[in-house]
Structure formats: structure tokens, C-alpha cells
Design an enzyme around this catalytic site. Structure first.
Site, short mmCIF file in Angstrom:
data_model
loop_
_atom_site.label_atom_id
_atom_site.label_comp_id
_atom_site.label_asym_id
_atom_site.label_seq_id
_atom_site.Cartn_x
_atom_site.Cartn_y
_atom_site.Cartn_z
N HIS A 130 -1.04 5.70 6.70
CA HIS A 130 -0.45 5.69 5.37
C HIS A 130 -0.06 7.11 4.98
O HIS A 130 -0.62 8.08 5.51
CB HIS A 130 -1.42 5.13 4.34
CG HIS A 130 -1.62 3.65 4.42
ND1 HIS A 130 -2.42 3.07 5.37
CD2 HIS A 130 -1.10 2.64 3.68
CE1 HIS A 130 -2.39 1.76 5.21
NE2 HIS A 130 -1.60 1.47 4.20
N SER B 3 0.80 -1.22 0.00
CA SER B 3 0.00 0.00 0.00
C SER B 3 0.83 1.27 0.00
O SER B 3 0.36 2.31 -0.46
CB SER B 3 -0.94 0.00 1.20
OG SER B 3 -0.22 -0.19 2.41
#
Length: 272
Positions: A254, A47
Site C-alpha cells: 500500500h 484501502s
């Protein structure tokens, strides 16, 4: 509140953070980066490479959540390589890279980027444990993750790197690390304790040090993002990382679009 945060977490959260070796790009002495215009470039990984957290996802990528703001796309737009394949996928582990991402690689591939290992090491479960349970339980789970990094992760990374070499023997391979999550003693006044945050940072350093060594042993370049993200960790007041994102929980922990363009892109550009 702590329980509701955990239940919502996606299993694709990559919570491995930061790199222990600051500034290391290790490559074979005779390996030289080709000119961008002649490059056939393939972007692999998890990711952090697909761009989760940066938004503007390609709907055709489905659950892989490939963002047009991810560093591989930004690099390709700036350098116009002769070909570009983007197979990085949210939630990927080393086995997923081998099974699902290596198709575009061939003898003509010149450049490969990859971030991988955090999901193998179980850092999503580490964070789940640390947020839901006690400090002592959190520290115990972190110790388990470090043991996995010692015992199992090196072999998993070797397998991926060897598979890349077999399909693209002439490629320059750049292995990217993960940013450190937390500024200790920063602006955060709730959530994890600083002791837990420090232990998570230390475990992430440990993960990335192991990754850097495996990359070097395969003759691959290792690119640290630690310095690029310095001053932009969670609790810094100028974060390039999402903490808990209530609008899109899967983006938690993230890089933001600024983290991709300001952190990952220049780091990869310097190593490519």
C-alpha cells in the site's frame, strides 16, 4: 519464510497496481469542476483511498482504517469544501461500496472520488500464489485474474458507477487508478523474480485500463497515478509503496504517507 509471509497477509491487501493509460482524465465535455469552497465532497473506495499504509488511522473507523494522511483528507484540508464525507474502507469490493458507502451521496453532492476493483479482481490471491508457489503457477494465476477483468469486472464497475449516478447525478466523479508496484531491474535482490514482477505490473495495467474505459463510458474522469509514482515503485530505492511491512503486515503493498501526499493528492487535485 515464504509461507510465513503469506499466512500473515490480510485479505484486505489491494494488490492491483498501476494504470495503463498515462495521464487520462476523461469527463463529459460539459462537466466542470466547481470551486472548492462550494463543493460537497464524498470519498469512496478501498484501502488505497482509505489510506492503509499511511498510518495515523482514525480509531472510529475500525477495520476500515481511514487515515488522516489519505489523499481525500489532505484534499479537504487544503480546499475547505462545504462538506466532506469519508466512507472509503480497507478491503472494499464493488459490492461493499454499493452496500455500505453511498449513504452520504445526494442530489447536492458536487464531487466524488473512488478507487475500486483490485479486490474484486483478486490481486491479494495473485500475490499469495506468486510468493508461495512456483513461477509457472504464479503466471497461471495472473492469467486467471486477467480473464476475470475481461469477463466480470466491467459489469461490477458499471453497477457501482450507475449507483453513484443515481444518487448524485450532478457530481463530478474522479476514478483513481493504482500505482505500478515494481521497478524492474531495480534494487531488489530477493523475493519474486523479475519475470513475476513484470507479469504483475502488466496485469495491473490491464486491470486499470479496463477501469479507465468503464469510467469513460459513464462520463467520469479517470486519474492515473502512474507518472506520479514513477521512480517510487518497490525496488526503486525511493519507494512510496510498502513492500512487506513486518511491523504492520496489513500495510504491505500500500502507499506510504509520501505516496498519498506526493502521488495521490496532486493527481486527484488536478482532476477534481
Amino acid at each position: 519464510m515464504r509461507l510465513s509471509r503469506i499466512v500473515a497477509f490480510s485479505s484486505s491487501l489491494l494488490l492491483g497496481a498501476a494504470l495503463a493509460l498515462t495521464g487520462a482524465s476523461t469527463a463529459q465535455a460539459d462537466q466542470q469542476a466547481p470551486s472548492a469552497q462550494a463543493v460537497d465532497y464524498v470519498a469512496l473506495g478501498d484501502s488505497y483511498s482509505s489510506g492503509v499504509g499511511a498510518g495515523n488511522y482514525d480509531s472510529a473507523s475500525g477495520g476500515c482504517k481511514r487515515s488522516t494522511r489519505a489523499y481525500p483528507v489532505l484534499w479537504a484540508a487544503a480546499n475547505s469544501p462545504s462538506s466532506f464525507a469519508f466512507t472509503a474502507c480497507s478491503g472494499a469490493r464493488t459490492g461493499d461500496v454499493k452496500a455500505n458507502q453511498l449513504g452520504p451521496l445526494n442530489a447536492g453532492t458536487d464531487l466524488v472520488s473512488i478507487s475500486i476493483g483490485g479486490n474484486d479482481a483478486g490481486f491479494a490471491d495473485v500475490m499469495t500464489t506468486c510468493v508461495l508457489q512456483s513461477e509457472s503457477t504464479c503466471l497461471g494465476r495472473i492469467a486467471q485474474a486477467r480473464s476475470y477483468v475481461d469477463s466480470t469486472l466491467p459489469g461490477n464497475l458499471d453497477s457501482v458507477y450507475s449507483a453513484i449516478k443515481a444518487k448524485a447525478p450532478a457530481a463530478r466523479v474522479v476514478v483513481l487508478g493504482y500505482p505500478r508496484f515494481y521497478k524492474i531491474g531495480g534494487s531488489c535482490v530477493a523475493g519474486l523474480s523479475d519475470r513475476e514482477r513484470s507479469a504483475i505490473n502488466d496485469a495491473s495495467d490491464y486491470l486499470n485500463a479496463a477501469t479507465a474505459k468503464r469510467a469513460a463510458d459513464h462520463g467520469y474522469a479517470y486519474a492515473s497515478v502512474t507518472q506520479a509514482f514513477a521512480g517510487h515503485e518497490i525496488c526503486s530505492g525511493s519507494a512510496w509503496l510498502h513492500s512487506v511491512n513486518w511491523l504492520n503486515i496489513g500495510e504491505s503493498y500500500h502507499p506510504t504517507a509520501a505516496g498519498q501526499s506526493g502521488g495521490y493528492l496532486p493527481t486527484f487535485s488536478s482532476a477534481a
